[in-house]
Design a protein around this motif. Structure first.
Motif, mmCIF file in Angstrom:
data_model
loop_
_atom_site.group_PDB
_atom_site.id
_atom_site.type_symbol
_atom_site.label_atom_id
_atom_site.label_comp_id
_atom_site.label_asym_id
_atom_site.label_seq_id
_atom_site.Cartn_x
_atom_site.Cartn_y
_atom_site.Cartn_z
ATOM 1 N N PRO A 13 0.805 -1.219 0.000
ATOM 2 C CA PRO A 13 0.000 0.000 0.000
ATOM 3 C C PRO A 13 0.838 1.269 0.000
ATOM 4 O O PRO A 13 1.980 1.295 0.469
ATOM 5 C CB PRO A 13 -0.813 -0.118 1.280
ATOM 6 N N VAL A 14 0.233 2.326 -0.513
ATOM 7 C CA VAL A 14 0.830 3.665 -0.496
ATOM 8 C C VAL A 14 0.245 4.405 0.710
ATOM 9 O O VAL A 14 -0.980 4.574 0.813
ATOM 10 C CB VAL A 14 0.520 4.428 -1.793
ATOM 11 N N ILE A 15 1.120 4.826 1.624
ATOM 12 C CA ILE A 15 0.671 5.397 2.901
ATOM 13 C C ILE A 15 1.394 6.712 3.152
ATOM 14 O O ILE A 15 2.615 6.808 2.988
ATOM 15 C CB ILE A 15 0.942 4.430 4.071
ATOM 16 N N ALA A 16 0.661 7.714 3.589
ATOM 17 C CA ALA A 16 1.241 9.005 3.994
ATOM 18 C C ALA A 16 1.265 9.104 5.519
ATOM 19 O O ALA A 16 0.475 8.462 6.215
ATOM 20 C CB ALA A 16 0.431 10.151 3.411
ATOM 21 N N GLY A 102 -3.637 4.539 2.402
ATOM 22 C CA GLY A 102 -3.765 4.756 3.836
ATOM 23 C C GLY A 102 -3.065 6.016 4.282
ATOM 24 O O GLY A 102 -2.219 6.570 3.567
ATOM 25 N N LEU A 103 -3.428 6.477 5.476
ATOM 26 C CA LEU A 103 -2.777 7.631 6.091
ATOM 27 C C LEU A 103 -2.653 7.381 7.581
ATOM 28 O O LEU A 103 -3.617 6.981 8.240
ATOM 29 C CB LEU A 103 -3.572 8.912 5.838
ATOM 30 N N VAL A 131 -7.649 13.672 1.048
ATOM 31 C CA VAL A 131 -7.162 12.367 0.591
ATOM 32 C C VAL A 131 -8.273 11.485 0.041
ATOM 33 O O VAL A 131 -8.010 10.509 -0.670
ATOM 34 C CB VAL A 131 -6.413 11.622 1.708
ATOM 35 N N GLY A 132 -9.524 11.784 0.377
ATOM 36 C CA GLY A 132 -10.640 11.001 -0.147
ATOM 37 C C GLY A 132 -11.185 10.002 0.856
ATOM 38 O O GLY A 132 -10.499 9.576 1.791
ATOM 39 N N SER A 138 -5.365 5.736 10.216
ATOM 40 C CA SER A 138 -5.026 5.222 11.547
ATOM 41 C C SER A 138 -4.487 6.377 12.380
ATOM 42 O O SER A 138 -3.528 7.044 11.978
ATOM 43 C CB SER A 138 -3.973 4.119 11.438
ATOM 44 N N THR A 139 -5.100 6.612 13.541
ATOM 45 C CA THR A 139 -4.740 7.743 14.404
ATOM 46 C C THR A 139 -4.035 7.239 15.658
ATOM 47 O O THR A 139 -4.532 6.332 16.333
ATOM 48 C CB THR A 139 -6.000 8.535 14.800
#
Length: 504
Positions: A13-16, A102-103, A131-132, A138-139
């Motif tokens: 996955p691409v995650i920021a 994901g972020l 981001v949509g 995830s916080t």
């Protein structure tokens, strides 16, 4: 609420990574600007997280992109301009990234911003817009953060520390990142979230996990998290020195079983409520004068005293001079042959500049403190010998030690917490051989706690006064313990919060 929708697994996955974190006391006159957050950008973000270093398994499991992460020393309310500047850049950087799966939203949870309630939920809503809706968020938080329904709704996964003092901050962030990667790569539906606000608001110094009842309550968090059908569990104490409706304790349990997350959340919430009258301060307390008397009468060395009302790591302005003035008013401490006392600290940029100019060994007369918080004592003029000078500290910039009699007072260009032995030894001070060490702090951080032969928590004035009812909260959601000690039992049934891609 509809049934959770299946999702397609994402191999890599691409995650920021993004977030702003601070504890903000609304009872301090201080204001926090953008530079205090020391923002990191792009690849620089990953230097904050050892588990995301190149070659680490979690780093290799996804394509990670740093947006902007800023973490400030606790302090006063964040200015509207600072929030606009930092959040604007954070959002612009997110919009410039490739499409995300994901972020990871790394925050504290007790940020107050001028003109806003629930600043983290506001920021999260803007992040979600950038981001949509399909992105899984995830916080990760401090257990002294605040957890509104809006924050839980906007987060797909949410967790917090399980220790106070916070010895598991790296572990918690890694858990938040790992849970995110596993959710994305497994294709699991967005987790169910059971949220329960608990109408209790206590100071961190009353809820240390070193002692009961918090020790057992937080042991139960790990137990709930290990249950079948549960992905993670979290219990927040909340932040006591701000005055917003969201300020209170809270529980969130996430997983794929409605029965399991409901049962786990209700177990934790009911346990916290049942223990509300059992919480006590992490050390014996007293007035500052009484604590000094006990220290002098004791043979325990070094003897530590927390000057707790102006604790910069809880949001105090740091420049309250009341404690140092009281100390220097006593003749036994002004005697060079008397007890050796270390006092940390008071921000005083002009005094620091004068001491630096004079040099080590010089005698100077300087005026320090009360530039921000003069409500309890005014600026303090003192004459002493420059004992040490140090440049380059991340928080303080420049530090000096001024010796007045037996007192070694640390003055700083900017405020700084003193949590580690090297904070003192780098200034040619030895906290192990001192008679008395007085630190603007609440509960002692691990290194100081291990060093202290004995310890008292002085109930001193400031923006993070431990006497919560004295502070004058007017906007918290009442009834709330201990402000309403005889309030009826609350509804502690779990609220299942809809997934973030569904309306609240």
């Amino acid at each position: 609420m509809t049934s959770p929708r299946p999702r397609t697994p994402v191999a890599r996955p691409v995650i920021a990574v993004a977030g702003l974190g601070i504890e903000s006391s609304t009872f301090s006159p201080a204001r926090t600007g953008a530079p205090a957050f020391h923002p990191l950008r792009g690849e620089g973000v990953f230097g904050r997280y050892p588990f995301l270093a190149p070659g680490e398994p979690l780093r290799e499991a996804a394509e990670w992109h740093g947006a902007l992460v800023g973490k400030a020393l606790p302090g006063g309310t964040v200015t509207a301009g600072a929030f606009a500047e930092l959040s604007g850049e954070l959002l612009a950087r997110l919009r410039a990234l490739p499409p995300l799966d994901g972020l990871w939203f790394d925050i504290h949870g007790a940020m107050t911003v001028e003109g806003l309630d629930d600043a983290e939920a506001v920021l999260l809503a803007r992040v979600r817009e950038a981001v949509g809706r399909d992105v899984i968020i995830s916080t990760s938080m401090d257990l002294h953060g605040n957890v509104s329904r809006e924050l839980v709704h906007g987060s797909d996964l949410i967790t917090c520390y399980r220790t106070a003092p916070h010895e598991d901050h790296v572990e918690t962030r890694e858990r938040a990142a790992r849970n995110l990667v596993e959710t994305l790569t497994s294709g699991a539906p967005r987790p169910l979230k059971a949220w329960i606000p608990v109408p209790v608001l206590l100071a961190g110094e009353q809820t240390s996990t070193r002692m009961e009842p918090a020790k057992s309550l937080y042991a139960a968090v790990a137990d709930v998290a290990s249950a079948d059908g549960v992905l993670d569990a979290a219990l927040w104490v909340g932040y006591a020195w701000a005055d917003e409706p969201r300020n209170r304790a809270a529980v969130v349990v996430t997983g794929d079983s409605a029965d399991a997350v409901t049962a786990g959340a209700e177990r934790l919430a009911r346990g916290f409520w049942a223990a509300r009258r059992d919480f006590a301060f992490a050390a014996p307390t007293g007035t500052f004068a009484a604590c000094l008397d006990e220290a002098l009468a004791s043979a325990a060395r070094p003897f530590y005293i927390s000057d707790s009302g102006d604790n910069p790591t809880a949001g105090g302005a740091g420049d309250v001079t009341w404690g140092l003035a009281q100390l220097l008013a006593r003749p036994e401490f002004r005697d060079p042959a008397g007890p050796t006392v270390l006092y940390a600290s008071v921000p005083a940029p002009e005094a620091v500049a004068a001491a630096v100019a004079a040099g080590v060994g010089a005698t100077v007369t300087v005026t320090a403190g009360a530039a921000v918080d003069a409500r309890h004592a005014g600026p303090l003029t003192l004459t002493g010998t420059v004992h040490a000078v140090r440049h380059g500290d991340r928080d303080a910039r420049t530090e000096v030690v001024l010796r007045v009699g037996g007192v070694h007072a640390i003055l700083t260009e900017l405020r700084k917490p003193y949590h580690h032995e090297h904070d003192f030894t780098g200034l040619d001070l030895n906290p192990r051989t001192a008679d008395l060490v007085i630190v603007k702090i609440g509960y002692l951080e691990p290194e100081l706690y291990a060093m202290a032969a004995d310890w008292r928590l002085a109930l001193t004035p400031g923006g993070v006064d431990q006497g919560l009812p004295r502070l004058g909260h007017t906007r918290i959601d009442r009834p709330l313990f201990p402000f309403d000690p005889d309030m009826p039992d609350p509804d502690l049934s779990a609220r299942i919060i809809p997934p973030s891609d569904e309306p609240r």
